[in-house]
Design a protein around this motif. Structure first.
Motif, PDB file in Angstrom:
ATOM      1  N   PRO A 175     -33.439  62.209 -87.338  1.00 24.08           N
ATOM      2  CA  PRO A 175     -34.719  62.853 -87.672  1.00 24.08           C
ATOM      3  C   PRO A 175     -35.563  63.297 -86.479  1.00 24.08           C
ATOM      4  O   PRO A 175     -36.462  64.117 -86.635  1.00 24.08           O
ATOM      5  CB  PRO A 175     -35.464  61.786 -88.474  1.00 24.08           C
ATOM      6  N   TYR A 176     -35.294  62.814 -85.277  1.00 21.83           N
ATOM      7  CA  TYR A 176     -36.110  63.154 -84.114  1.00 21.83           C
ATOM      8  C   TYR A 176     -35.501  64.278 -83.278  1.00 21.83           C
ATOM      9  O   TYR A 176     -35.949  64.558 -82.175  1.00 21.83           O
ATOM     10  CB  TYR A 176     -36.361  61.910 -83.268  1.00 21.83           C
ATOM     11  N   GLY A 177     -34.441  64.920 -83.796  1.00 18.55           N
ATOM     12  CA  GLY A 177     -33.873  66.089 -83.144  1.00 18.55           C
ATOM     13  C   GLY A 177     -32.742  65.810 -82.174  1.00 18.55           C
ATOM     14  O   GLY A 177     -32.186  66.726 -81.594  1.00 18.55           O
ATOM     15  N   LEU A 178     -32.388  64.550 -81.988  1.00 19.46           N
ATOM     16  CA  LEU A 178     -31.312  64.173 -81.075  1.00 19.46           C
ATOM     17  C   LEU A 178     -30.010  63.995 -81.844  1.00 19.46           C
ATOM     18  O   LEU A 178     -30.027  63.759 -83.059  1.00 19.46           O
ATOM     19  CB  LEU A 178     -31.658  62.855 -80.376  1.00 19.46           C
ATOM     20  N   LEU A 179     -28.891  64.074 -81.131  1.00 13.43           N
ATOM     21  CA  LEU A 179     -27.607  63.777 -81.768  1.00 13.43           C
ATOM     22  C   LEU A 179     -27.648  62.366 -82.331  1.00 13.43           C
ATOM     23  O   LEU A 179     -28.049  61.418 -81.645  1.00 13.43           O
ATOM     24  CB  LEU A 179     -26.470  63.900 -80.743  1.00 13.43           C
ATOM     25  N   HIS A 180     -27.241  62.211 -83.570  1.00 14.16           N
ATOM     26  CA  HIS A 180     -27.221  60.904 -84.235  1.00 14.16           C
ATOM     27  C   HIS A 180     -26.163  60.015 -83.585  1.00 14.16           C
ATOM     28  O   HIS A 180     -25.041  60.472 -83.327  1.00 14.16           O
ATOM     29  CB  HIS A 180     -26.910  61.108 -85.718  1.00 14.16           C
ATOM     30  N   GLY A 181     -26.499  58.765 -83.304  1.00 15.46           N
ATOM     31  CA  GLY A 181     -25.536  57.837 -82.720  1.00 15.46           C
ATOM     32  C   GLY A 181     -24.326  57.636 -83.601  1.00 15.46           C
ATOM     33  O   GLY A 181     -23.200  57.460 -83.111  1.00 15.46           O
ATOM     34  N   GLY A 182     -24.515  57.694 -84.915  1.00 14.34           N
ATOM     35  CA  GLY A 182     -23.390  57.571 -85.834  1.00 14.34           C
ATOM     36  C   GLY A 182     -22.443  58.753 -85.725  1.00 14.34           C
ATOM     37  O   GLY A 182     -21.234  58.613 -85.898  1.00 14.34           O
ATOM     38  N   ALA A 183     -22.988  59.928 -85.405  1.00 13.69           N
ATOM     39  CA  ALA A 183     -22.140  61.108 -85.203  1.00 13.69           C
ATOM     40  C   ALA A 183     -21.277  60.916 -83.962  1.00 13.69           C
ATOM     41  O   ALA A 183     -20.088  61.258 -83.967  1.00 13.69           O
ATOM     42  CB  ALA A 183     -22.994  62.365 -85.081  1.00 13.69           C
ATOM     43  N   SER A 184     -21.859  60.356 -82.901  1.00 16.20           N
ATOM     44  CA  SER A 184     -21.061  60.047 -81.708  1.00 16.20           C
ATOM     45  C   SER A 184     -19.946  59.077 -82.050  1.00 16.20           C
ATOM     46  O   SER A 184     -18.812  59.222 -81.577  1.00 16.20           O
ATOM     47  CB  SER A 184     -21.949  59.445 -80.609  1.00 16.20           C
ATOM     48  N   ALA A 185     -20.249  58.091 -82.888  1.00 13.74           N
ATOM     49  CA  ALA A 185     -19.238  57.116 -83.299  1.00 13.74           C
ATOM     50  C   ALA A 185     -18.117  57.794 -84.089  1.00 13.74           C
ATOM     51  O   ALA A 185     -16.938  57.459 -83.914  1.00 13.74           O
ATOM     52  CB  ALA A 185     -19.879  55.997 -84.115  1.00 13.74           C
ATOM     53  N   VAL A 186     -18.471  58.740 -84.958  1.00 10.87           N
ATOM     54  CA  VAL A 186     -17.445  59.462 -85.728  1.00 10.87           C
ATOM     55  C   VAL A 186     -16.541  60.256 -84.795  1.00 10.87           C
ATOM     56  O   VAL A 186     -15.310  60.230 -84.938  1.00 10.87           O
ATOM     57  CB  VAL A 186     -18.092  60.388 -86.784  1.00 10.87           C
ATOM     58  N   LEU A 187     -17.121  60.951 -83.814  1.00 11.36           N
ATOM     59  CA  LEU A 187     -16.303  61.696 -82.862  1.00 11.36           C
ATOM     60  C   LEU A 187     -15.394  60.753 -82.091  1.00 11.36           C
ATOM     61  O   LEU A 187     -14.194  61.002 -81.953  1.00 11.36           O
ATOM     62  CB  LEU A 187     -17.184  62.500 -81.902  1.00 11.36           C
ATOM     63  N   ALA A 188     -15.946  59.645 -81.604  1.00 15.95           N
ATOM     64  CA  ALA A 188     -15.149  58.677 -80.837  1.00 15.95           C
ATOM     65  C   ALA A 188     -14.009  58.107 -81.671  1.00 15.95           C
ATOM     66  O   ALA A 188     -12.860  58.051 -81.209  1.00 15.95           O
ATOM     67  CB  ALA A 188     -16.045  57.550 -80.325  1.00 15.95           C
ATOM     68  N   GLU A 189     -14.290  57.695 -82.906  1.00 15.53           N
ATOM     69  CA  GLU A 189     -13.235  57.114 -83.733  1.00 15.53           C
ATOM     70  C   GLU A 189     -12.182  58.147 -84.103  1.00 15.53           C
ATOM     71  O   GLU A 189     -10.996  57.842 -84.155  1.00 15.53           O
ATOM     72  CB  GLU A 189     -13.793  56.451 -84.985  1.00 15.53           C
ATOM     73  N   THR A 190     -12.597  59.378 -84.330  1.00 13.80           N
ATOM     74  CA  THR A 190     -11.638  60.442 -84.630  1.00 13.80           C
ATOM     75  C   THR A 190     -10.671  60.637 -83.459  1.00 13.80           C
ATOM     76  O   THR A 190      -9.447  60.652 -83.647  1.00 13.80           O
ATOM     77  CB  THR A 190     -12.370  61.761 -84.939  1.00 13.80           C
ATOM     78  N   LEU A 191     -11.209  60.760 -82.257  1.00 13.68           N
ATOM     79  CA  LEU A 191     -10.356  61.006 -81.089  1.00 13.68           C
ATOM     80  C   LEU A 191      -9.467  59.804 -80.784  1.00 13.68           C
ATOM     81  O   LEU A 191      -8.275  59.959 -80.495  1.00 13.68           O
ATOM     82  CB  LEU A 191     -11.216  61.366 -79.881  1.00 13.68           C
ATOM     83  N   GLY A 192     -10.023  58.608 -80.857  1.00 14.47           N
ATOM     84  CA  GLY A 192      -9.228  57.405 -80.602  1.00 14.47           C
ATOM     85  C   GLY A 192      -8.139  57.188 -81.640  1.00 14.47           C
ATOM     86  O   GLY A 192      -7.040  56.747 -81.311  1.00 14.47           O
ATOM     87  N   SER A 193      -8.433  57.512 -82.890  1.00 15.23           N
ATOM     88  CA  SER A 193      -7.429  57.365 -83.949  1.00 15.23           C
ATOM     89  C   SER A 193      -6.289  58.358 -83.782  1.00 15.23           C
ATOM     90  O   SER A 193      -5.120  58.025 -83.995  1.00 15.23           O
ATOM     91  CB  SER A 193      -8.081  57.548 -85.324  1.00 15.23           C
ATOM     92  N   VAL A 194      -6.627  59.585 -83.401  1.00 14.49           N
ATOM     93  CA  VAL A 194      -5.578  60.583 -83.150  1.00 14.49           C
ATOM     94  C   VAL A 194      -4.715  60.125 -81.977  1.00 14.49           C
ATOM     95  O   VAL A 194      -3.482  60.226 -82.022  1.00 14.49           O
ATOM     96  CB  VAL A 194      -6.174  61.984 -82.898  1.00 14.49           C
ATOM     97  N   LEU A 195      -5.341  59.597 -80.935  1.00 18.03           N
ATOM     98  CA  LEU A 195      -4.578  59.094 -79.788  1.00 18.03           C
ATOM     99  C   LEU A 195      -3.627  57.980 -80.226  1.00 18.03           C
ATOM    100  O   LEU A 195      -2.439  57.991 -79.866  1.00 18.03           O
ATOM    101  CB  LEU A 195      -5.520  58.597 -78.698  1.00 18.03           C
ATOM    102  N   ALA A 196      -4.115  57.033 -81.012  1.00 24.46           N
ATOM    103  CA  ALA A 196      -3.247  55.956 -81.499  1.00 24.46           C
ATOM    104  C   ALA A 196      -2.099  56.519 -82.330  1.00 24.46           C
ATOM    105  O   ALA A 196      -0.950  56.090 -82.188  1.00 24.46           O
ATOM    106  CB  ALA A 196      -4.061  54.954 -82.323  1.00 24.46           C
ATOM    107  N   ALA A 197      -2.397  57.498 -83.180  1.00 20.10           N
ATOM    108  CA  ALA A 197      -1.359  58.097 -84.021  1.00 20.10           C
ATOM    109  C   ALA A 197      -0.286  58.781 -83.182  1.00 20.10           C
ATOM    110  O   ALA A 197       0.898  58.760 -83.539  1.00 20.10           O
ATOM    111  CB  ALA A 197      -1.989  59.101 -84.989  1.00 20.10           C
ATOM    112  N   MET A 198      -0.675  59.361 -82.054  1.00 21.61           N
ATOM    113  CA  MET A 198       0.301  60.020 -81.179  1.00 21.61           C
ATOM    114  C   MET A 198       1.355  59.017 -80.691  1.00 21.61           C
ATOM    115  O   MET A 198       2.474  59.392 -80.379  1.00 21.61           O
ATOM    116  CB  MET A 198      -0.397  60.644 -79.965  1.00 21.61           C
ATOM    117  N   HIS A 199       0.981  57.753 -80.640  1.00 22.93           N
ATOM    118  CA  HIS A 199       1.894  56.722 -80.149  1.00 22.93           C
ATOM    119  C   HIS A 199       2.716  56.051 -81.248  1.00 22.93           C
ATOM    120  O   HIS A 199       3.789  55.526 -80.962  1.00 22.93           O
ATOM    121  CB  HIS A 199       1.106  55.641 -79.391  1.00 22.93           C
TER     122      HIS A 199
END
Length: 143
Positions: free
Chosen positions: A48-72
């Protein structure tokens, strides 16, 4: 540029509309067993204060980390998130946030990756660590 559905794995058509990364505008830019890189717009993912939501950062991080794990581990095993921690260093207020996931540990039953998110100026906004459990991939149901 490729969207999340155009990444290294095929998402069944009937599930594409249900993918969180699609709704958040996450794009996979590069994927290998050494690193996965993706980005997400700040617009549409703000608190609500105009900044990137911390939960959105968490979604991006988990998405990238999960894809990396899947590659292995795919196709014999399927990664599922076990633990995610995020440290938010600075606010992102516009443009894109780009994340790079690299493996810290890859084993038979678990993997851990570090994911670094930066803003358009290359300033670190978040450091995350994701541990995934590797489950046996279930057999496909008979057609």
């Amino acid at each position: 540029m490729p969207g999340a559905a155009d990444g290294p794995f095929t998402v069944p058509e009937h599930l594409r509309a249900e993918q969180l990364q699609e709704r958040m505008g996450i794009e996979l830019l590069e994927w290998s067993r050494e690193q996965v890189v993706g980005r997400m717009p700040v617009t549409g993912n703000r608190q609500p204060y105009g900044l990137l939501h911390g939960g959105a950062s968490a979604v991006l991080a988990e998405t990238l980390g999960s894809v990396l794990a899947a590659m292995h581990v795919l196709p014999e095993r399927t990664p599922v998130g076990l633990e995610l921690s995020c440290t938010h260093h600075r606010a992102a207020v516009g443009g894109w946030v780009t994340g790079t996931a690299r493996p810290v540990h890859v084993g038979r039953s678990t993997s851990t990756s570090e994911i670094v998110l930066v803003d358009d100026r290359g300033r670190r906004t978040c450091t995350a660590r994701l541990t995934c459990l590797h489950r046996d991939t279930p057999a496909a149901p008979p057609a």
